[in-house]
Write an enzyme that holds these catalytic residues in place. Structure first.
Site, PDB file in Angstrom:
ATOM      1  N   LYS A   5       0.871  -1.185   0.000  1.00 46.01           N
ATOM      2  CA  LYS A   5       0.000   0.000   0.000  1.00 46.01           C
ATOM      3  C   LYS A   5       0.899   1.223   0.000  1.00 46.01           C
ATOM      4  O   LYS A   5       2.011   1.170   0.538  1.00 46.01           O
ATOM      5  CB  LYS A   5      -0.862   0.014   1.265  1.00 46.01           C
ATOM      6  N   ASP A  57      -7.005   4.275  -4.602  1.00 41.13           N
ATOM      7  CA  ASP A  57      -7.610   4.116  -3.279  1.00 41.13           C
ATOM      8  C   ASP A  57      -8.245   5.479  -2.983  1.00 41.13           C
ATOM      9  O   ASP A  57      -8.475   6.267  -3.912  1.00 41.13           O
ATOM     10  CB  ASP A  57      -6.535   3.739  -2.245  1.00 41.13           C
TER      11      ASP A  57
HETATM   12  N1  GLU Z   1      -7.299   0.036  -2.829  1.00 41.14           N
HETATM   13  C1  GLU Z   1      -8.054  -1.126  -3.133  1.00 41.14           C
HETATM   14  C2  GLU Z   1      -8.059  -2.058  -1.935  1.00 41.14           C
HETATM   15  O1  GLU Z   1      -7.967  -1.635  -0.821  1.00 41.14           O
HETATM   16  C3  GLU Z   1      -7.629  -1.780  -4.425  1.00 41.14           C
HETATM   17  C4  GLU Z   1      -6.206  -2.194  -4.518  1.00 41.14           C
HETATM   18  C5  GLU Z   1      -5.798  -2.686  -5.896  1.00 41.14           C
HETATM   19  O2  GLU Z   1      -6.624  -2.715  -6.792  1.00 41.14           O
HETATM   20  O3  GLU Z   1      -4.615  -3.018  -6.036  1.00 41.14           O
HETATM   21  O4  GLU Z   1      -8.218  -3.255  -2.021  1.00 41.14           O
END
Ligand code: GLU
Length: 444
Positions: A128, A168
């Site tokens: 992340k 996100d």
């Molecule tokens: N931010 C989204 C999550 O928390 C998607 C992450 C992604 O697609 O890599 O799962």
């Protein structure tokens, strides 16, 4: 030392290491609280120090993001990428742009992501990233300059086989476009190094809708375990971002009636239910006051949460710890049957205890909101194959993945004597896959 004593000692030591990292410890404690039977049956995880290794990110990158606003003034933000675990595949997870972003919040989100990605059954590690930059109130060219500066450093650390960021909170297709453009410029390489791209240049259809649709599919599966369905059920959704909007849309399509929703300014009670065609567009526009003025059968409740409104199904899709013990008590008192999390850890541990003691169906976000990253995985597959799938094809895969996550939660919970406990099932299923891969790969 018996397993219980080992785990409590482990948690104490963790908390002592970084006492300020409250949300990260909350996420770790939640997982650990469900692992006792797994560790008792598999002492090798303790011997090989799997837990100690799993709570330590493989790498945290922290960097300066300087950029100029439209008036020529210089600003400096902080950029981060937490590359948490690559046992199952390249790091995968979103980029969050919001003033609340810190290394601690991203560490928690990357830890959760590792389990979530494991549950999707796709070959994805967990990561992340983000910045304390807020896109609200900025012009498009300011956002572009910021995104380019962010990538000027981050491009060293990511790539199709290494780490694949996505969107996100505060980071949508526009920001992904700017970041991808700069990444391509610097690397001279057009690969699927990001997901959440626009479908006309490599993105997957249904990616924006995927998390919200997945939440509704998951809620439907949960109700089905009690021979019930979404038909005619009153629902509440918090958050009017991408996840909230598409959760509302799909719940409605599956027969539910969304009577309450909320954002930063307050909440709406709409006894007739949000009309997916006429009214959802106003929710999407983000002005709840405007919604109440236009649709006079609804009421705007300034600075009030929605959880006091009676409902059968509640889907918190906003931010972490938004739903506390008092909210949980109200939901239980008013006859709520199912709480299906659409964001990451939106319910406090006390709220989760209340749901579980009342025998409600409760699912943690790492299981029920995995649809977004799952379709990101499908975007990567399409990019590798140089093909585009139709909406229907992607939707079919999404449903299949959500069904399989649902089955895994139930199967693992039952196998370890915790029947019907989605939180335990999700943690155990997610943990075992990562832990076994770590054992196979040796001490790295
Ligand atoms: N931010 C989204 C999550 O928390 C998607 C992450 C992604 O697609 O890599 O799962």
């Amino acid at each position: 030392m018996d397993t219980q004593a080992y785990l409590s000692d482990f948690l104490t030591k963790q908390a002592q290491k970084d006492p300020a990292q409250k949300v990260f410890h909350q996420a770790v404690s939640e997982v650990i609280s469900t692992l006792t039977p797994v560790l008792e049956q598999n002492p090798i995880y303790i011997k090989e120090k799997i837990l100690e290794r799993m709570v330590e990110p493989e790498r945290i990158i922290s960097f300066r993001v300087p950029w100029q606003d439209d008036k020529g003034e210089i600003h400096v933000n902080r950029g981060f990428r937490v590359q948490f675990n690559s046992a199952l595949g390249p790091y995968k997870g979103g980029i969050r742009f919001h003033q609340t972003v810190t290394a601690d919040s991203l560490k928690f989100l990357a830890f959760e992501q590792t389990f979530k990605n494991s549950l999707t059954t796709l070959p994805l590690g967990g990561g992340k990233g983000g910045s304390d930059f807020d896109t609200r109130g900025k012009s498009a060219s300011e956002v572009m300059r910021f995104c380019h500066s962010f990538i000027n450093e981050l491009y060293h650390h990511i790539g199709y086989h290494t780490d694949i960021p996505a969107g996100d909170l505060g980071c949508g297709a526009r920001e992904i476009g700017y970041m991808f453009g700069q990444y391509k410029k610097l690397t001279n390489d057009f690969t699927g190094a990001f997901t959440g791209k626009k479908p006309n240049w490599g993105g997957s259809l249904l990616r924006p809708e995927a998390t919200g649709y997945g939440v509704a599919y998951f809620a439907q599966n949960m109700l089905a375990t009690r021979s019930d369905s979404l038909k005619g059920k009153t629902c509440i959704v918090s958050g009017t971002g991408n996840v909230g909007i598409y959760t509302i849309e799909k719940l409605t399509e599956l027969g539910g009636k969304v009577v309450g929703f909320m954002d930063y300014d307050g909440s709406i009670y709409d006894q007739s239910g949000v009309d997916a065609e006429k009214e959802l567009v106003f929710v999407r526009r983000g002005s709840l006051k405007e919604y109440a003025q236009k649709f006079t059968h609804s009421v705007f409740r300034p600075h009030q949460k929605t959880w006091d409104i009676a409902c059968d199904v509640a889907c918190p899709t906003a931010c972490e710890n938004e739903l506390n013990a008092d909210d949980a008590k109200l939901l239980v008192k008013n006859g709520c049957k199912c709480v299906c999390e659409g964001s990451n850890m939106p319910c406090t541990p006390e709220a989760v205890d209340i749901f579980q003691q009342a025998g409600l169906l409760y699912s943690p976000g790492k299981a029920s909101n995995a649809g977004g990253v799952a379709v990101s995985g499908l975007e990567m597959t399409q990019n590798s194959m140089r093909v585009y799938w139709t909406r229907e094809e992607v939707d079919q895969y999404l449903r299949r993945i959500m069904n399989s996550i649902h089955t895994s939660c139930l199967t693992y919970a039952e196998e370890y004597g915790l029947k019907g406990n989605y939180m335990a099932g999700a943690n155990i299923a997610g943990f075992k896959k990562v832990a076994d891969a770590m054992l196979d790969q040796g001490l790295v």
